[in-house]
Design an enzyme around this catalytic site. Structure first.
Site, PDB file in Angstrom:
ATOM      1  N   LYS A 171       8.473 -10.787 -34.385  1.00 50.78           N
ATOM      2  CA  LYS A 171       7.578 -10.950 -33.229  1.00 50.78           C
ATOM      3  C   LYS A 171       7.279  -9.579 -32.636  1.00 50.78           C
ATOM      4  O   LYS A 171       8.165  -8.737 -32.566  1.00 50.78           O
ATOM      5  CB  LYS A 171       8.242 -11.832 -32.165  1.00 50.78           C
ATOM      6  CG  LYS A 171       8.252 -13.298 -32.496  1.00 50.78           C
ATOM      7  CD  LYS A 171       8.724 -14.117 -31.307  1.00 50.78           C
ATOM      8  CE  LYS A 171       8.874 -15.590 -31.665  1.00 50.78           C
ATOM      9  NZ  LYS A 171       7.598 -16.292 -31.895  1.00 50.78           N
ATOM     10  N   ARG A 229      11.171 -25.609 -36.929  1.00 47.55           N
ATOM     11  CA  ARG A 229      10.966 -26.804 -37.744  1.00 47.55           C
ATOM     12  C   ARG A 229      11.946 -26.847 -38.921  1.00 47.55           C
ATOM     13  O   ARG A 229      12.277 -27.922 -39.411  1.00 47.55           O
ATOM     14  CB  ARG A 229       9.496 -26.894 -38.181  1.00 47.55           C
ATOM     15  CG  ARG A 229       9.022 -25.782 -39.066  1.00 47.55           C
ATOM     16  CD  ARG A 229       7.504 -25.687 -39.111  1.00 47.55           C
ATOM     17  NE  ARG A 229       6.959 -25.165 -37.848  1.00 47.55           N
ATOM     18  CZ  ARG A 229       5.670 -25.095 -37.583  1.00 47.55           C
ATOM     19  NH1 ARG A 229       4.784 -25.504 -38.459  1.00 47.55           N
ATOM     20  NH2 ARG A 229       5.251 -24.609 -36.419  1.00 47.55           N
TER      21      ARG A 229
HETATM   22  N1  BES Z   1       9.743 -20.203 -30.706  1.00 47.57           N
HETATM   23  C1  BES Z   1       8.445 -20.047 -31.209  1.00 47.57           C
HETATM   24  C2  BES Z   1       7.387 -20.745 -30.368  1.00 47.57           C
HETATM   25  C3  BES Z   1       7.242 -20.219 -28.974  1.00 47.57           C
HETATM   26  C4  BES Z   1       6.509 -19.086 -28.713  1.00 47.57           C
HETATM   27  C5  BES Z   1       7.821 -20.904 -27.915  1.00 47.57           C
HETATM   28  C6  BES Z   1       6.367 -18.640 -27.419  1.00 47.57           C
HETATM   29  C7  BES Z   1       7.673 -20.455 -26.619  1.00 47.57           C
HETATM   30  C8  BES Z   1       6.947 -19.325 -26.369  1.00 47.57           C
HETATM   31  C9  BES Z   1       8.358 -20.604 -32.636  1.00 47.57           C
HETATM   32  O1  BES Z   1       9.503 -20.476 -33.382  1.00 47.57           O
HETATM   33  C10 BES Z   1       7.271 -19.859 -33.338  1.00 47.57           C
HETATM   34  O2  BES Z   1       7.353 -18.681 -33.448  1.00 47.57           O
HETATM   35  N2  BES Z   1       6.265 -20.595 -33.803  1.00 47.57           N
HETATM   36  C11 BES Z   1       5.162 -20.034 -34.506  1.00 47.57           C
HETATM   37  C12 BES Z   1       4.810 -20.970 -35.637  1.00 47.57           C
HETATM   38  C13 BES Z   1       3.861 -20.402 -36.665  1.00 47.57           C
HETATM   39  C14 BES Z   1       4.474 -19.206 -37.351  1.00 47.57           C
HETATM   40  C15 BES Z   1       3.522 -21.495 -37.658  1.00 47.57           C
HETATM   41  C16 BES Z   1       3.988 -19.879 -33.547  1.00 47.57           C
HETATM   42  O3  BES Z   1       3.823 -20.700 -32.654  1.00 47.57           O
HETATM   43  O4  BES Z   1       3.257 -18.915 -33.696  1.00 47.57           O
HETATM   44 ZN    ZN Z   2       9.661 -18.567 -34.300  1.00 49.71          ZN
END
Ligand code: BES
Ligand code: ZN
Ligand code: ZN
Length: 493
Positions: A268, A342
């Site tokens: 990230k 997931r």
């Molecule tokens: N934990 C994150 C989602 C999230 C982001 C929750 C910001 C709260 C605040 C999750 O694990 C994630 O990174 N999801 C990705 C999924 C994608 C790579 C398919 C997303 O939402 O970008």
């Molecule tokens: Zn994530």
């Protein structure tokens, strides 16, 4: 107990007078303000300074030594338009004056039904401060010693006051856990917290599956993420059973407990990584709920299941493009290591359905950033496979004013979780669907066989980035704690 109910107006540092806009406004106020500075109130109303419009406030100081030092008039606007959402908004407005005047004991005049109790709940939720890491005692959060809701029917209100106080307590408990940073709340600390709950509260049985057990059981999806850290992974079950109806299966609530989400090798960027200790919010919500059930001697059978891991970078980290085999035998191509929630939930859900045989499965997870694109920071998107469960969630959401909105598990999108060289992929970016929240739900659904299933995506609602949120300061919101408690109550009735 912090919340009390009383027929008489109790002595307090601050008296709160919620007032609807009406022609007889002064008479209404007079009834209560005999010992306060009535002169000032009359003139404020005569001069139309205070008319009871929604959100209007007037603070008065008692010049003699009366029953209370300060009185606050808070306008609720048109009585017909005043709903729970407005009451919570009005209650939130009281948090700051309470803190600034250092009032410790509060008396609230009830308007009607249980509005006074909700006003109290809202002002406490808004006045919450996460002060675990603040060393200066003067900067610690302001703590109230008692809140008395005054009503002729005090007795009838008492049960609601107790229930709501414990629900506020559960929400705050959840917030405290979520706000605790990853260095103090890793997977092992989460396990310790679950153990503490099982020890302190009655009718709870705990079961802990650690790394070696999970590996032997073939939890490939959970292990794929968990291996990136020295801490974890774990699956923890907290089984709460107290005199349920005969022959009822347990309700399973499953929480995503990623104690830090770095994104893995799909790291990230700055601006998105700093608050990723929030990613355990689902699991913390489950802990808050199980604790509440026991505290309230709830009649029913509920199993809280926590999928716990850290998503870090290390020599054992999974790589984008790797294919693993999940607990249910399906192969998953990991196209994005940041879609880790997931992965851990896939195995946790499949395990729950197979081994615990629940009547319903509710997954609670900060699964996608796309949740904010769909519905912003106040409304939780959910997907559901069963009408009764859908109704229970939607009605509960209204009853506690924690808004939800159903998104469809649209069949063509569900098809798109399928892979080319694997059964399933964990990210659909390559097929250009965009419906991130639904794709998350569709992925999870692939790990449920036939148990009624709902998935709440708290990606937008678990955390407040700003300070203007109703009932909430900056940080963890505790959202969906009350909502899920209400849902469990309905499903167990
Ligand atoms: N934990 C994150 C989602 C999230 C982001 C929750 C910001 C709260 C605040 C999750 O694990 C994630 O990174 N999801 C990705 C999924 C994608 C790579 C398919 C997303 O939402 O970008
Ligand atoms: Zn994530
Ligand atoms: Zn995550």
């Amino acid at each position: 107990m912090l919340f009390k109910t009383s027929v008489k107006i109790e002595s307090a540092d601050m008296l709160i007078l919620p007032i609807y806009k009406s022609k007889t406004i002064l008479a209404e106020i007079k009834k209560h303000l005999s010992k306060c500075n009535l002169q000032e109130t009359t003139s404020a109303i005569d001069r139309k300074i205070f008319e009871g419009g929604f959100g209007q406030t007037l603070m008065l100081c008692n010049q003699k030594n009366g029953k209370y030092k300060i009185a606050i008039l808070i306008g609720l606007g048109d009585e017909k338009k005043c709903d729970l959402h407005k009451i919570k908004k009005a209650g939130s407005m009281l948090a700051q004056p309470i803190e600034k005047t250092k009032s410790k004991t509060i008396a609230i005049i009830n308007t009607k039904n249980d509005e006074g109790v909700w006003l109290a709940a809202a002002m406490i939720l808004k006045g919450y401060k996460f002060d675990k890491y603040i060393t200066n005692p003067k900067k610690k959060g302001h703590k109230l010693t008692s809140v008395t809701i005054c009503d002729k029917n005090a007795k009838a209100l008492a049960a609601k006051a107790t229930e709501l106080q414990t629900m506020v307590g559960a929400t705050i408990y959840t917030r405290d856990l979520v706000n605790t940073t990853s260095n103090d709340m890793g997977p092992k600390n989460m396990v310790e917290t679950a153990k503490k709950i099982a020890k302190e509260f009655k009718n709870i049985k705990i079961n802990i599956l650690d790394r070696s057990k999970l590996e032997k059981m073939g939890m490939g999806a959970l292990m794929a993420i968990g291996k990136s850290s020295q801490d974890g992974p774990y699956i923890v079950t907290l089984e709460y059973k107290n005199d349920p109806k005969p022959n009822t299966k347990p309700i399973a609530i499953i929480g995503k407990g990623i104690t830090f989400d770095s994104g893995g090798l799909n790291l990230k960027p700055t601006g998105h990584i700093e608050t990723m200790h929030l990613d355990k919010a689902g699991a913390c919500t489950v802990l808050g709920i199980i604790r509440w059930l026991s505290q309230n001697n709830f009649k029913g059978h509920v199993i809280g299941v926590l999928g716990l891991a850290e998503n870090l970078i290390g020599s054992k980290s999974i790589r984008p493009g790797d294919i693993i085999t999940a607990y249910n035998g399906k192969t998953i191509e990991i196209l994005n290591t940041d879609a880790e929630g997931r992965m851990i939930l896939a195995d946790t859900i499949a395990y729950t359905e197979k081994e615990l045989k629940p009547s319903h499965i509710i997954s609670i997870a900060t699964l996608t950033g796309a949740a904010t694109v769909a519905l912003g920071y106040d409304i939780t998107p959910f997907m559901v496979t069963d009408k009764t469960l859908k109704k229970a969630i939607e009605e509960s959401a209204k009853e506690v004013d924690e808004p939800v909105w159903e998104l469809p598990l649209y069949e063509d999108y569900c098809e798109k979780v399928k892979g080319t060289i694997s059964d399933i992929t964990n990210s659909s970016k390559h097929v250009n669907i965009r419906a991130g929240v639904i794709m998350g739900g569709a992925f999870l659904k692939a790990f449920v066989k036939n148990t009624p299933f709902a998935h709440l995506d708290m990606g937008g609602t678990a955390w407040a980035e700003t300070t203007d949120k109703i009932c909430c300061p900056y940080g963890a919101t505790g959202a969906n704690t009350m909502l899920t408690i209400e849902t469990i109550k309905k499903l167990s009735a």
